[in-house]
Write a protein that holds these residues in place. Structure first.
Motif, PDB file in Angstrom:
ATOM      1  N   CYS A 151       5.533   7.453  -1.301  1.00 47.20           N
ATOM      2  CA  CYS A 151       5.687   8.368  -2.471  1.00 47.20           C
ATOM      3  C   CYS A 151       5.631   9.862  -1.965  1.00 47.20           C
ATOM      4  O   CYS A 151       4.737  10.146  -1.104  1.00 47.20           O
ATOM      5  N   ILE A 152       6.425  10.500  -2.624  1.00 49.25           N
ATOM      6  CA  ILE A 152       6.697  12.229  -2.198  1.00 49.25           C
ATOM      7  C   ILE A 152       6.232  12.986  -3.601  1.00 49.25           C
ATOM      8  O   ILE A 152       6.689  12.575  -4.564  1.00 49.25           O
ATOM      9  N   CYS A 153       5.082  13.743  -3.473  1.00 46.94           N
ATOM     10  CA  CYS A 153       4.795  14.217  -4.502  1.00 46.94           C
ATOM     11  C   CYS A 153       4.340  15.600  -4.401  1.00 46.94           C
ATOM     12  O   CYS A 153       4.436  16.418  -3.342  1.00 46.94           O
ATOM     13  N   THR A 154       4.489  16.689  -5.500  1.00 49.68           N
ATOM     14  CA  THR A 154       4.395  17.889  -5.484  1.00 49.68           C
ATOM     15  C   THR A 154       3.972  18.418  -6.875  1.00 49.68           C
ATOM     16  O   THR A 154       4.116  17.724  -7.969  1.00 49.68           O
ATOM     17  N   ASP A 155       3.376  19.609  -6.776  1.00 52.04           N
ATOM     18  CA  ASP A 155       3.245  20.282  -8.189  1.00 52.04           C
ATOM     19  C   ASP A 155       4.260  21.525  -8.494  1.00 52.04           C
ATOM     20  O   ASP A 155       4.130  22.420  -9.581  1.00 52.04           O
TER      21      ASP A 155
ATOM     22  N   ASN B  90       1.014  -1.268  -0.065  1.00 53.65           N
ATOM     23  CA  ASN B  90      -0.109  -0.022  -0.148  1.00 53.65           C
ATOM     24  C   ASN B  90       0.927   1.211  -0.057  1.00 53.65           C
ATOM     25  O   ASN B  90       1.661   1.580   0.884  1.00 53.65           O
ATOM     26  N   MET B  91       0.791   2.181  -1.100  1.00 57.35           N
ATOM     27  CA  MET B  91       1.507   3.287  -1.047  1.00 57.35           C
ATOM     28  C   MET B  91       1.091   4.334  -0.189  1.00 57.35           C
ATOM     29  O   MET B  91       0.062   4.899  -0.503  1.00 57.35           O
ATOM     30  N   LYS B  92       2.119   4.736   0.547  1.00 59.97           N
ATOM     31  CA  LYS B  92       1.672   5.971   1.446  1.00 59.97           C
ATOM     32  C   LYS B  92       2.185   7.228   0.609  1.00 59.97           C
ATOM     33  O   LYS B  92       3.170   7.140   0.125  1.00 59.97           O
ATOM     34  N   ILE B  93       1.351   8.154   0.449  1.00 59.56           N
ATOM     35  CA  ILE B  93       1.433   9.444  -0.472  1.00 59.56           C
ATOM     36  C   ILE B  93       1.471  10.497   0.444  1.00 59.56           C
ATOM     37  O   ILE B  93       0.649  11.033   1.413  1.00 59.56           O
ATOM     38  N   ILE B  94       2.665  11.144   0.434  1.00 56.54           N
ATOM     39  CA  ILE B  94       2.886  12.354   1.084  1.00 56.54           C
ATOM     40  C   ILE B  94       3.032  13.662   0.108  1.00 56.54           C
ATOM     41  O   ILE B  94       3.898  13.504  -0.727  1.00 56.54           O
ATOM     42  N   LYS B  95       2.021  14.489   0.345  1.00 58.55           N
ATOM     43  CA  LYS B  95       2.004  15.901  -0.558  1.00 58.55           C
ATOM     44  C   LYS B  95       2.756  16.871  -0.275  1.00 58.55           C
ATOM     45  O   LYS B  95       2.662  17.256   1.223  1.00 58.55           O
ATOM     46  N   LEU B  96       3.707  17.569  -0.797  1.00 62.37           N
ATOM     47  CA  LEU B  96       4.214  18.920  -0.403  1.00 62.37           C
ATOM     48  C   LEU B  96       3.792  19.798  -1.626  1.00 62.37           C
ATOM     49  O   LEU B  96       3.777  19.740  -2.782  1.00 62.37           O
ATOM     50  N   ASN B  97       3.504  21.328  -0.846  1.00 59.32           N
ATOM     51  CA  ASN B  97       3.366  22.067  -1.573  1.00 59.32           C
ATOM     52  C   ASN B  97       4.589  22.753  -2.486  1.00 59.32           C
ATOM     53  O   ASN B  97       4.318  23.242  -3.479  1.00 59.32           O
TER      54      ASN B  97
ATOM     55  N   SER C 223       8.180  10.817  -6.588  1.00 58.95           N
ATOM     56  CA  SER C 223       9.124   9.932  -6.404  1.00 58.95           C
ATOM     57  C   SER C 223       8.702   8.801  -5.194  1.00 58.95           C
ATOM     58  O   SER C 223       8.031   9.298  -4.501  1.00 58.95           O
ATOM     59  N   PHE C 224       8.941   7.828  -5.692  1.00 58.46           N
ATOM     60  CA  PHE C 224       8.696   6.657  -4.505  1.00 58.46           C
ATOM     61  C   PHE C 224       9.527   5.568  -4.548  1.00 58.46           C
ATOM     62  O   PHE C 224      10.478   5.510  -5.241  1.00 58.46           O
ATOM     63  N   VAL C 225       9.527   4.758  -3.127  1.00 64.07           N
ATOM     64  CA  VAL C 225      10.276   3.830  -2.822  1.00 64.07           C
ATOM     65  C   VAL C 225       9.701   2.479  -2.697  1.00 64.07           C
ATOM     66  O   VAL C 225       8.609   2.632  -1.791  1.00 64.07           O
ATOM     67  N   ILE C 226      10.219   1.405  -3.350  1.00 66.16           N
ATOM     68  CA  ILE C 226       9.612   0.367  -2.662  1.00 66.16           C
ATOM     69  C   ILE C 226      10.561  -0.825  -2.544  1.00 66.16           C
ATOM     70  O   ILE C 226      12.121  -0.662  -3.123  1.00 66.16           O
ATOM     71  N   SER C 227      10.399  -1.930  -2.015  1.00 67.11           N
ATOM     72  CA  SER C 227      11.375  -2.967  -1.725  1.00 67.11           C
ATOM     73  C   SER C 227      11.379  -3.568  -3.075  1.00 67.11           C
ATOM     74  O   SER C 227      10.517  -3.907  -3.602  1.00 67.11           O
TER      75      SER C 227
END
Length: 216
Positions: free
Chosen positions: A35-39, A5-12, A62-66
């Motif tokens: 996952c770290i995402c931004t616009d 399950n991808m945890k998504i963190i949004k940054l301004n 950007s995302f990271v998985i095993s």
């Protein structure tokens, strides 16, 4: 089947989602797919160390998985192709005509609109993707459809979680590779024509008697 399950963190705003994510994992260790995402990215990292930044309103994540969360038959050196092609399929399902130029560049018609960078660190694989949703300059294009970034990310990670085999993805990419023959790729800091390149089943190409993989 092992799922994530991808945890998504949004940054301004962030300098680089890729750099931020790596520092986040270093400080917190890896416990789940993130996952770290931004616009708005001010100091993004492109392939070969180039910068990939953009105006506010584009999509960067950007995302990271095993590694164990990936298909067993995936050549890790071609993970960029795998990650990129799945996003291409999601966007095509939404009526975009985006296509994937070897090894990891997103194109609409003859204009690059984004790209993928993939790096490996021990048992983890990091993937960073940037897409122009708005015009940046005359050298680049933008996505040919309007999208809801949240919905696209959800669709993307849902599709990624299905763990399509490399064999399935490569079968489709092999056909699309023919579009790449009109273009060049950078090999050892030199622009090389892909016109006569041979695409191998592991995602690498043979060009000028040299085997080249997509992972940078």
């Amino acid at each position: 089947m092992y799922t994530f399950n991808m945890k998504i963190i949004k940054l301004n705003e962030v300098g680089s989602t890729h750099t931020y994510l790596k520092e986040y994992i270093e400080n917190n260790t890896y416990n789940e797919a993130i996952c770290i995402c931004t616009d708005y990215q001010t100091n993004g990292i492109g392939s070969r160390g180039n910068s990939w930044s953009g105006i506010k309103g584009n999509l960067f994540f950007s995302f990271v998985i095993s590694k164990k969360e990936l298909p067993e038959d995936l050549p890790i050196q071609s993970a960029s192709i795998y990650f990129s092609y799945i996003l291409k399929e999601v966007l095509n399902d939404n009526n975009s005509k985006l296509w994937l130029k070897w090894p990891n560049d997103f194109y609409v018609n003859d204009k690059k609109i984004g790209g993928t960078i993939t790096t490996v660190s021990k048992d983890l694989i990091y993937c960073g993707i940037g897409l122009n949703l708005k015009w940046t300059n005359d050298n680049y294009g933008k996505l040919d459809i309007e999208i809801n970034s949240n919905k696209i990310l959800k669709s993307y990670f849902d599709k990624l979680e299905r763990k399509y085999s490399w064999k399935q993805i490569f079968k489709c990419f092999k056909i699309e590779f023919e579009y790449s023959r009109k273009y060049k790729a950078t090999v050892d800091n030199e622009k090389i024509s892909l016109e006569k390149a041979v695409l191998n089943c592991d995602g690498s190409i043979e060009v000028n008697n040299k085997k080249v993989f997509s992972l940078r």
